[in-house]
Write an enzyme that holds these catalytic residues in place. Structure first.
Site, mmCIF file in Angstrom:
data_model
loop_
_atom_site.group_PDB
_atom_site.id
_atom_site.type_symbol
_atom_site.label_atom_id
_atom_site.label_comp_id
_atom_site.label_asym_id
_atom_site.label_seq_id
_atom_site.Cartn_x
_atom_site.Cartn_y
_atom_site.Cartn_z
ATOM 1 N N ARG A 9 -18.931 9.904 74.631
ATOM 2 C CA ARG A 9 -19.896 10.813 75.483
ATOM 3 C C ARG A 9 -18.637 10.647 76.699
ATOM 4 N NH1 ARG A 9 -23.267 6.186 78.946
ATOM 5 N NH2 ARG A 9 -21.093 5.562 79.451
ATOM 6 N N LYS B 247 -10.448 -8.302 76.761
ATOM 7 C CA LYS B 247 -9.839 -8.075 76.317
ATOM 8 C C LYS B 247 -8.589 -7.677 76.211
ATOM 9 C CE LYS B 247 -13.342 -8.424 72.206
ATOM 10 N NZ LYS B 247 -13.590 -7.914 71.310
ATOM 11 N N ASP C 94 -10.254 -6.876 65.762
ATOM 12 C CA ASP C 94 -11.890 -6.442 65.214
ATOM 13 C C ASP C 94 -11.466 -5.440 64.530
ATOM 14 O OD1 ASP C 94 -13.711 -7.676 67.138
ATOM 15 O OD2 ASP C 94 -13.423 -6.739 69.236
HETATM 16 P P1 NAP Z 1 -16.880 -1.008 76.075
HETATM 17 O O1 NAP Z 1 -15.610 -0.635 75.912
HETATM 18 O O2 NAP Z 1 -17.659 -1.375 77.243
HETATM 19 O O3 NAP Z 1 -17.386 0.740 75.356
HETATM 20 C C1 NAP Z 1 -18.611 1.338 75.457
HETATM 21 C C2 NAP Z 1 -18.259 2.917 74.399
HETATM 22 O O4 NAP Z 1 -19.928 2.855 74.895
HETATM 23 C C3 NAP Z 1 -17.849 3.622 74.382
HETATM 24 O O5 NAP Z 1 -17.284 4.310 74.294
HETATM 25 C C4 NAP Z 1 -19.160 4.175 75.954
HETATM 26 O O6 NAP Z 1 -18.353 6.148 76.330
HETATM 27 C C5 NAP Z 1 -20.251 4.181 75.096
HETATM 28 N N1 NAP Z 1 -21.596 4.159 75.940
HETATM 29 C C6 NAP Z 1 -22.257 3.624 76.796
HETATM 30 N N2 NAP Z 1 -23.103 3.764 76.780
HETATM 31 C C7 NAP Z 1 -23.109 4.949 76.034
HETATM 32 C C8 NAP Z 1 -24.519 5.973 76.859
HETATM 33 N N3 NAP Z 1 -25.589 6.075 77.103
HETATM 34 N N4 NAP Z 1 -24.445 6.535 75.299
HETATM 35 C C9 NAP Z 1 -23.284 7.273 74.699
HETATM 36 N N5 NAP Z 1 -22.076 6.019 74.536
HETATM 37 C C10 NAP Z 1 -21.859 5.242 75.733
HETATM 38 O O7 NAP Z 1 -17.576 -1.723 74.431
HETATM 39 P P2 NAP Z 1 -17.084 -2.150 73.439
HETATM 40 O O8 NAP Z 1 -16.257 -3.691 73.944
HETATM 41 O O9 NAP Z 1 -16.069 -1.361 73.075
HETATM 42 O O10 NAP Z 1 -18.336 -2.682 72.371
HETATM 43 C C11 NAP Z 1 -19.458 -1.313 72.409
HETATM 44 C C12 NAP Z 1 -20.088 -1.889 71.430
HETATM 45 O O11 NAP Z 1 -18.842 -2.858 70.187
HETATM 46 C C13 NAP Z 1 -21.113 -3.225 71.764
HETATM 47 O O12 NAP Z 1 -21.857 -3.440 71.064
HETATM 48 C C14 NAP Z 1 -20.795 -4.564 70.750
HETATM 49 O O13 NAP Z 1 -20.912 -5.560 70.656
HETATM 50 C C15 NAP Z 1 -19.665 -4.360 69.954
HETATM 51 N N6 NAP Z 1 -18.166 -4.265 69.243
HETATM 52 C C16 NAP Z 1 -19.142 -5.064 68.020
HETATM 53 C C17 NAP Z 1 -17.880 -6.182 67.403
HETATM 54 C C18 NAP Z 1 -18.564 -6.443 65.929
HETATM 55 O O14 NAP Z 1 -17.002 -7.935 65.139
HETATM 56 N N7 NAP Z 1 -19.568 -6.710 66.010
HETATM 57 C C19 NAP Z 1 -16.650 -6.004 68.046
HETATM 58 C C20 NAP Z 1 -16.666 -5.469 68.814
HETATM 59 C C21 NAP Z 1 -17.543 -4.614 70.103
HETATM 60 P P3 NAP Z 1 -17.894 6.424 77.190
HETATM 61 O O15 NAP Z 1 -15.841 5.862 77.327
HETATM 62 O O16 NAP Z 1 -18.579 7.630 77.241
HETATM 63 O O17 NAP Z 1 -18.549 5.412 78.432
#
Ligand code: NAP
Length: 263
Positions: A145, A65, A98
């Site tokens: 986090r 992305k 999103d």
């Molecule tokens: P990303 O860019 O990899 O970001 C991950 C986030 O989760 C970061 O803020 C990270 O914190 C945090 N995190 C990961 N492991 C953690 C832990 N053990 N404890 C606390 N915080 C933790 O991923 P993303 O693309 O933003 O996606 C995040 C979620 O949103 C996923 O589950 C994805 O499937 C979902 N999502 C859903 C939609 C929808 O349409 N429903 C759309 C997009 C994404 P740090 O910065 O500290 O690493």
């Protein structure tokens, strides 16, 4: 026939093909939606190839992305967020749906977007949701986090502030909306928010949609909060992409049915 598709890696469990193809069927469009698993390092070639083949539009998912922004012109919101999940290949413009997906998921459930929102997470989803809610006029407070990522994001979002996860109980005292935009809870029984910090005044959206009923949503419902699951955000980001590509109003109910049949 028009062709739309998804670039990502992995893509085999994507819920998007039936979501979009149900809409094409309902709107009488001669179109297909195909998933493409793109090898690391092959993103530019994939976008060029799609363009050369006359593919009309692409969704983009993990891990591309951000990187895909280099290969298309950016709509102003996508530029501010710094990531693209929808490309109109005919116009060569990348969008981020999103943000609108989260906003529409909440407003479709009658949630007023005029108070304070706490966004947990500062990754791709967190960035999109923080900008989306701030553009609606909400005061956005970001907890992550890695605190530095929250404060960096807050510096870019009008009126926002950034914190570590330990600030959540205090932040939630005055909030009307809570969004989990971390991956915590995905395929696991875990939540990033202590249950004691949840109140019945909150509307809680979990971006995680696998499982559909996350621990956060269960604990929020138990204290009397309103809950909105992540499939609603997924639905509305898909509806916005469909509308951008085809110019038709999305048949929301039918797309929702197609999505939930898979969950
Ligand atoms: P990303 O860019 O990899 O970001 C991950 C986030 O989760 C970061 O803020 C990270 O914190 C945090 N995190 C990961 N492991 C953690 C832990 N053990 N404890 C606390 N915080 C933790 O991923 P993303 O693309 O933003 O996606 C995040 C979620 O949103 C996923 O589950 C994805 O499937 C979902 N999502 C859903 C939609 C929808 O349409 N429903 C759309 C997009 C994404 P740090 O910065 O500290 O690493």
């Amino acid at each position: 026939m028009d062709v739309y598709g998804l670039l990502g890696n992995p893509v085999e469990h994507s819920l998007s093909p039936p979501l979009h193809e149900r809409a094409y069927e309902l709107c009488g469009l001669d179109a297909r939606y195909v998933t493409f698993e793109v090898a690391h390092g092959q993103l530019e070639a994939a976008v060029e190839g799609a363009r050369a083949l006359g593919i009309n539009g692409l969704n983009v998912t993990i891990p591309f992305k951000r990187d895909v922004c280099a290969f298309v012109d950016l709509d102003p919101l996508a530029e501010r967020i710094g990531s693209v999940n929808t490309i109109d290949l005919n116009a060569n413009v990348g969008y981020n749906t999103d943000a609108i997906g989260a906003v529409r998921a909440l407003s479709a459930h009658g949630v007023d977007l005029d108070g304070t929102a706490v966004v947990v997470g500062a990754g791709g989803a967190g960035r999109a949701i923080a900008f989306g809610l701030a553009d609606e006029g909400m005061r956005v407070r970001i907890a992550n986090r890695t605190t530095e990522r929250a404060t960096n994001l807050a510096g870019a979002v009008p009126g926002a502030d950034g914190h570590g996860l330990d600030a959540l109980p205090e932040l939630l005292e005055d909030a009307s909306v809570l969004v989990n935009a971390t991956s915590v809870g995905m395929d696991e029984d875990a939540t990033p928010v202590p249950q004691g910090a949840l109140t019945s005044d909150l509307a809680v959206l979990d971006a995680v949609y696998s499982p559909i009923q996350t621990r956060l949503l269960t604990e929020a419902a138990a204290v009397g909060a309103q809950t909105v699951d992540g499939a609603w955000m997924l639905l509305y980001q898909g509806c916005a992409a469909f509308e951008q590509w085809t110019g038709n109003d999305a048949p929301v109910d039918a797309m929702n049915e197609a999505l939930r049949e898979q969950l």
